[in-house]
Design an enzyme around this catalytic site. Structure first.
Site: not given
Ligand code: PEP
Ligand code: MG
Length: 571
Positions: A204, A306, A342, A430, A453-454, A464, A501
């Site tokens: 956050h 999302r 998505r 991912e 991110n994933d 994460r 993304c």
């Molecule tokens: C990611 O994993 O980078 C992604 C964009 O999806 P989310 O953050 O919604 O898992």
């Molecule tokens: Mg993801």
């Protein structure tokens, strides 16, 4: 770190002037100001003398009254704020009067005769243990729980509400971690920089600092070396705090940073490097409202919608009509732009009641994303029908992608399902398995989008959302960069689009590197578009290519960042 002083006692080592403390950079920018630590109130231990039986109802009422006051105060602040800050304040307000916590408090007062404060401390400890055990998004809420507990305890004691004291002059704010309710109230005029010992790039603290444009660093293990009142230079881009920096140097850096921020404010798209390479900048949205707001900015379209965020509270699957009416406003917001939707990324940290299994030992590696189709095929068919309906009449490109794909069979099947509804089909990258076989996957889909991110989480085997693993969950990790580069190269070879993304696209320096690798679009939070756009427009494409090439030799995330910054000739 401690050392023996002349009297033989261990004492904190205070860093010498001009020395540095390092962490994970989150929001770039310079701040030069005295340090102010957030002081946490002492929480009384969870044991204490008994309350007489005939006073227990009144004691519980005392707790309820305090919790209500705290909830109301947070709600008022939530109503006066917008965006993520408003959401987190309202979420904290609902925690204050949470029925589960109240029930636990009541048991402790009425059965054990504990006073209200100790009962709340005990009840909170129970939930903290449960949340920490659950991991993921639940574990992230531990900071919220403790923050709300401290507010209610202060109210019962008749003390002022804890939180960040409002400084009278600009300061760099330091804390172990910041509760959402703290960060939501930050005034960027007075809090000119933020650094935390814990927290990750998706915490956050990071999200709100980004939204407010406050230079920010997280995961600074040695932050305690900075003492209250130390004059510090915080470099959010490099993830570095210099204690007692040379004032002339520090002031010069801050002045240059202000000039840069002016450029960012004045920047208007589309993004183009100095030698004419166009960079397609898109936004990540979660509903029609965020899309409409983003459409007022400089982004060319939506790179990630999302959809699961629309259904987090839904108990049953919404009908195709309901879904269509939820998706349509996103297409309308960017009526001529590209919109990449998505399909449901339900599961793990975003469980959806009607889509996910109740109990999974390891949900991040479980039945999430496209995998939920295995047990409920109708869910995806209905969603694709609704997306197809919502996209009718849309004059821009309508693309649909699946999350959490890991096999060629999934990729091929999904793409065909999308194509037969007249749209363009792709997948997210991912899972490392997809990046490793990027060329094979790209042959069977129309496009891919890297969810960094994933991809980082799975490549580095690091949750994460953990506040303790920011070093690992850094997309600058060389292994992650190699997987991205390999995927971009496969896209280039086959002439197919490869977007990014994940949060990596919102890092202005990394964005340049990604373009240099051959990534064709960058999708990010709306608040990041101008910073990334201004940065991309300030370098040449050949510099981006040079940066992408030079990081091949990086030994770690920091090394990669430094090599790229140098190759791009950035401040
Ligand atoms: C990611 O994993 O980078 C992604 C964009 O999806 P989310 O953050 O919604 O898992
Ligand atoms: Mg993801």
């Amino acid at each position: 770190m401690t050392q023996e002083n002349t009297e033989g006692h261990a004492a904190d080592v205070v860093k010498a002037p001009g020395t540095d403390v390092h962490g994970t950079p989150v929001v770039s920018g310079m701040a030069y100001a005295p340090a102010m630590w957030v002081v946490r109130p002492d929480v009384p231990p969870a044991t204490a003398p008994s309350i007489a039986e005939d006073k227990r109802d009144a004691e519980f009422a005392r707790y309820q009254a305090a919790a209500k006051v705290v909830a109301e105060r947070l709600t008022v602040r939530g109503d006066a704020t917008i965006g993520h800050a408003s959401d987190v304040l309202k979420m904290s307000a609902s925690l204050a009067t949470d029925r589960g916590i109240a029930k636990e408090v009541k048991v402790r007062i009425s059965k054990q005769g504990l006073p209200a404060i100790q009962s709340l401390v005990g009840a909170t400890d129970k939930f903290v243990t449960m949340f920490e055990k659950a991991g993921g998004l639940m574990a992230e809420r531990v900071t919220d729980l403790r923050d709300v507990r401290d507010r209610v305890v202060a109210e019962i004691q008749g003390q002022p509400e804890p939180g960040i004291p409002v400084p009278t002059e600009p300061v760099v704010l330091l804390a172990d971690d910041l509760a959402p309710a703290d960060t939501a109230g930050l005034d960027p005029e007075l809090i000119v920089g933020v650094a935390t010992e814990l927290g990750g790039p998706t915490s956050h603290t990071a999200i709100i600092a980004r939204q407010l444009g406050i230079p920010c660093i997280v995961a600074m293990r040695e932050l305690r070396q900075v003492k209250p009142g130390d004059l510090v230079l915080l470099d959010g881009g490099k993830g570095r705090i210099t204690i007692n920096a040379d004032p002339a140097v520090a002031e010069d850096k801050v002045a240059k940073d202000h000039e840069w921020r002016e450029k960012v404010r004045a920047w208007r798209g589309p993004a183009q490097t100095t030698d004419g390479h166009h960079a397609e900048l898109l936004v990540n949205v979660q509903d029609g409202t965020t899309a409409a707001k983003a459409a007022q900015g400089q982004a060319e379209g939506v790179g990630l919608f999302r959809t699961e965020f629309c259904f987090l509270d839904a108990k049953t699957e919404p009908s195709i009509e309901e879904q269509t009416s939820i998706y349509s406003p996103v297409f309308e917001a960017f009526s001529h732009g590209k919109v990449v939707v998505r399909t449901l990324d339900a599961g793990s940290d975003k469980p959806i009641a009607y889509a996910n299994l109740d109990d999974e030992e390891n949900p991040a590696l479980g039945v999430r994303g496209l995998r939920i189709t295995g047990q409920n095929p109708e869910l995806l068919q209905d969603q694709l029908d609704a997306i197809a309906k919502a996209s009718q009449g849309h004059e821009g490109k309508s693309w649909v992608m699946a999350p959490m794909v890991s096999t060629l069979r999934e990729a091929e099947w999904f793409t065909q399902e999308v194509r037969r509804r007249g749209m363009t089909g792709g997948i997210m990258v991912e899972v490392p398995a997809v990046a490793v076989m990027a060329e094979e996957f790209l042959k069977v889909v129309d496009f891919v989008s890297l969810g960094t991110n994933d991809l980082t989480q799975y490549t580095m085997a690091a949750d994460r959302l953990s506040p303790h693993l920011a070093e690992y969950t850094d997309p600058w990790q060389p292994a992650v960069l190699k997987l991205i580069a390999q995927t971009a190269a496969a896209g280039k070879k086959l002439g197919k689009p490869v977007g990014v993304c994940g949060e990596a696209a919102a890092d202005p320096i990394l964005a340049c590197v990604l373009l240099g690798m051959g990534v064709t679009s960058l999708s990010m939070a709306a608040s990041a578009v101008s910073t990334v756009g201004a940065q991309v427009s300030a370098v040449s494409f050949s510099q981006c290519e040079a940066a992408a090439a030079v990081i091949n030799d990086a030994r770690d995330a920091k090394h990669a960042r430094n090599l790229a910054t140098e190759a791009l000739g950035i401040r």
